[in-house]
Structures are given as structure tokens and as C-alpha cells.
Design an enzyme around this catalytic site. Structure first.
Site, PDB file in Angstrom:
ATOM      1  N   GLY A 158      -4.066   0.545  -3.422  1.00  0.00           N
ATOM      2  CA  GLY A 158      -4.278   0.829  -2.004  1.00  0.00           C
ATOM      3  C   GLY A 158      -5.726   0.602  -1.647  1.00  0.00           C
TER       4      GLY A 158
ATOM      5  N   GLN B 254     -13.372   1.980   3.336  1.00  0.00           N
ATOM      6  CA  GLN B 254     -13.891   1.641   2.004  1.00  0.00           C
ATOM      7  C   GLN B 254     -14.603   0.285   2.000  1.00  0.00           C
ATOM      8  OE1 GLN B 254      -9.952   2.735  -0.023  1.00  0.00           O
ATOM      9  NE2 GLN B 254     -11.444   3.314  -1.566  1.00  0.00           N
TER      10      GLN B 254
ATOM     11  N   CYS C 151      -9.931   6.385  -7.458  1.00  0.00           N
ATOM     12  CA  CYS C 151     -10.345   5.859  -6.164  1.00  0.00           C
ATOM     13  C   CYS C 151     -11.312   4.710  -6.410  1.00  0.00           C
ATOM     14  CB  CYS C 151     -11.023   6.958  -5.337  1.00  0.00           C
ATOM     15  SG  CYS C 151     -11.550   6.408  -3.700  1.00  0.00           S
TER      16      CYS C 151
ATOM     17  N   HIS D 261      -3.230   9.434   0.064  1.00  0.00           N
ATOM     18  CA  HIS D 261      -4.623   9.208  -0.360  1.00  0.00           C
ATOM     19  C   HIS D 261      -5.321   8.286   0.653  1.00  0.00           C
ATOM     20  CE1 HIS D 261      -7.631   8.200  -3.735  1.00  0.00           C
ATOM     21  NE2 HIS D 261      -7.851   7.238  -2.843  1.00  0.00           N
ATOM     22  N   GLU D 262      -4.625   7.231   1.083  1.00  0.00           N
ATOM     23  CA  GLU D 262      -5.257   6.260   2.004  1.00  0.00           C
ATOM     24  C   GLU D 262      -5.425   6.857   3.404  1.00  0.00           C
ATOM     25  OE1 GLU D 262      -6.592   3.907   0.560  1.00  0.00           O
ATOM     26  OE2 GLU D 262      -5.446   3.975  -1.295  1.00  0.00           O
TER      27      GLU D 262
HETATM   28  O1  K1U Z   1      -7.928   4.144  -2.138  1.00  0.00           O
HETATM   29  C1  K1U Z   1      -8.322   3.735  -3.211  1.00  0.00           C
HETATM   30  O2  K1U Z   1      -9.441   3.976  -3.592  1.00  0.00           O
HETATM   31  C2  K1U Z   1      -7.396   2.944  -4.088  1.00  0.00           C
HETATM   32  C3  K1U Z   1      -6.743   3.797  -5.165  1.00  0.00           C
HETATM   33  C4  K1U Z   1      -5.436   4.310  -4.624  1.00  0.00           C
HETATM   34  C5  K1U Z   1      -4.776   5.425  -5.367  1.00  0.00           C
HETATM   35  C6  K1U Z   1      -4.755   5.508  -6.730  1.00  0.00           C
HETATM   36  C7  K1U Z   1      -4.115   6.549  -7.365  1.00  0.00           C
HETATM   37  C8  K1U Z   1      -3.473   7.486  -6.643  1.00  0.00           C
HETATM   38  C9  K1U Z   1      -3.501   7.429  -5.273  1.00  0.00           C
HETATM   39  C10 K1U Z   1      -4.145   6.375  -4.635  1.00  0.00           C
HETATM   40  C11 K1U Z   1      -6.535   2.922  -6.383  1.00  0.00           C
HETATM   41  O3  K1U Z   1      -5.842   1.969  -6.334  1.00  0.00           O
HETATM   42  S1  K1U Z   1      -7.352   3.379  -7.847  1.00  0.00           S
HETATM   43  C12 K1U Z   1      -6.750   2.174  -9.028  1.00  0.00           C
HETATM   44  C13 K1U Z   1      -5.365   2.426  -9.499  1.00  0.00           C
HETATM   45  O4  K1U Z   1      -4.826   3.484  -9.283  1.00  0.00           O
HETATM   46  C14 K1U Z   1      -4.625   1.373 -10.229  1.00  0.00           C
HETATM   47  C15 K1U Z   1      -5.234   0.215 -10.612  1.00  0.00           C
HETATM   48  C16 K1U Z   1      -4.514  -0.750 -11.300  1.00  0.00           C
HETATM   49  C17 K1U Z   1      -3.204  -0.551 -11.594  1.00  0.00           C
HETATM   50  C18 K1U Z   1      -2.597   0.608 -11.237  1.00  0.00           C
HETATM   51  C19 K1U Z   1      -3.312   1.576 -10.545  1.00  0.00           C
HETATM   52 ZN    ZN Z   2      -9.585   6.067  -2.537  1.00  0.00          ZN
END
Ligand code: K1U
Ligand code: ZN
Length: 186
Positions: free
Chosen positions: A59, A64, A108, A150-151
């Protein structure tokens, strides 16, 4: 990812944008609603998806990348063999949330390499404006529910560390201050 030879109208100009790292006042700001679906918003959506897939992440919210508008992208299809499902949500609103909750170890992209358990409603119904100019509504559960919440938090200037106790939050913030200082020196 393999790309077709020659520019395609959709992917010809996608640009990776840089992701702001906490602490940054733009990540603590409530974002403005999107008034119209403009070409600039379509470009931003493509760039955000490119940035999210490249990170990699599931996400990304507009603040961001320094844009204080209520827009997010997500794709929680984790299986590399499965068809991707890139989603773009404008002015998203949680219109219903389950009483039962789930705990997920969140990360995040604005707080690299830091993870913590966050408890949220296990399922939510979200209504949003699409890039097609139409209103959409969908029920999300599992990782999709966690991610969309989260977003949407990002659009309200809230980070997952705001769910933690002050000691843990301060420790993570200090690590991020150091990370930014080290990156600025490099
Ligand atoms: O909003 C953001 O910073 C993105 C975040 C979203 C998120 C992650 C976990 C739980 C809720 C929301 C991320 O994408 S962090 C990276 C991540 O979770 C991931 C990366 C590669 C493969 C699978 C997951
Ligand atoms: Zn985040």
C-alpha cells in the site's frame, strides 16, 4: 517485471517518487479531499503504484510521497504467481467496521525496518471515488482490511506507531532520526 517493447499509453511515463521518512510534518497532516478526477491525479496514481511495487509494499498513501490529498493505492495480492490487483481509492471512508478485531505485525514504507503488532477491526466496508469518476464500495477482510485502514490512517496524519506506547514510539522515532541523518551524510 517484464514490459512490452515500446511505450504503452499507461506505463510510458510512470515515475518512481521518493518516499518521505518519519518524522516529517507532512506525515502528521490531515489531507484534503480530492475535488475532481484530473489528469494530474491519474499521473499521481500511476507513479504511486510504481513506487509501491518497487519498494516493495502492499500500500501507499499520497502524503508518503509529499502530496497532501486523500488518495491511496494498494495491492495485497502477495502470491507472485497470482494476478495483481492494483487499486486506487480517492476520498476513502470506512462506513462500517466489524466488532471482532485482528492483530497484524505492521510495517510502513515511511518507517523502514520497524514492525509492531497493531489491533484493528478484522473487516471493514469502505466507500470511495474511483479514477473512473464513479462511487465504489467494497467489504475488505484479512490483509486487505489491515492495509486499507493503515493507508486511511495516513490520510488522517496517523502512523502505525501512534498505536504503540510512548516508549516504543520514541525508540522507533529516534531510530528514524538517525537513519535520516546517516542517509543525509552518505
Ligand atoms: O503504507 C505503507 O507504508 C505501506 C505498508 C502497508 C502495510 C503493511 C503492513 C500492514 C499494513 C499496511 C507496506 O507495504 S510495508 C511493506 C510490506 O508490508 C510488504 C512488503 C513486501 C511484501 C509484502 C509486504
Ligand atoms: Zn505506512
Amino acid at each position: 517485471m517484464l514490459r512490452a517493447a515500446g511505450p504503452s499509453p499507461k506505463s510510458a511515463r510512470m515515475t518512481k517518487r521518493s518516499i518521505l521518512i518519519h518524522p516529517d510534518p507532512r506525515l502528521k497532516t490531515a489531507c484534503d479531499p480530492v475535488a475532481d478526477v484530473t489528469d494530474a491525479l491519474r499521473v499521481l496514481a500511476e507513479d504511486m503504484l510504481e513506487t509501491m511495487y518497487d519498494a516493495p509494499g502492499i500500500g501507499l498513501a499520497a502524503p508518503q510521497v509529499g502530496v497532501l490529498s486523500r488518495m491511496l493505492v494498494m495491492d495485497c495480492v502477495k502470491d507472485p504467481e497470482a494476478k495483481p490487483r492494483p487499486m486506487v481509492l480517492l476520498n476513502p471512508q470506512v462506513i462500517a467496521a466489524s466488532e471482532d478485531t485482528s492483530v497484524y505485525e505492521e510495517g510502513c514504507l515511511s518507517i523502514p525496518d520497524q514492525f509492531a503488532d497493531v489491533e484493528r477491526p478484522a473487516a471493514v466496508t469502505v466507500r470511495w471515488l474511483g479514477l473512473d469518476g464513479e462511487e465504489h464500495q467494497e467489504d475488505f477482510d484479512g490483509l486487505w482490511a489491515t492495509c486499507v485502514q493503515h493507508e486511511i490512517d495516513h490520510l488522517n496524519g496517523k502512523l502505525f506507531i501512534d498505536y504503540l506506547g510512548p516508549m516504543k514510539r520514541q525508540m522507533i522515532t529516534r531510530r528514524m532520526v538517525k537513519l535520516k541523518r546517516d542517509r543525509a551524510r552518505a
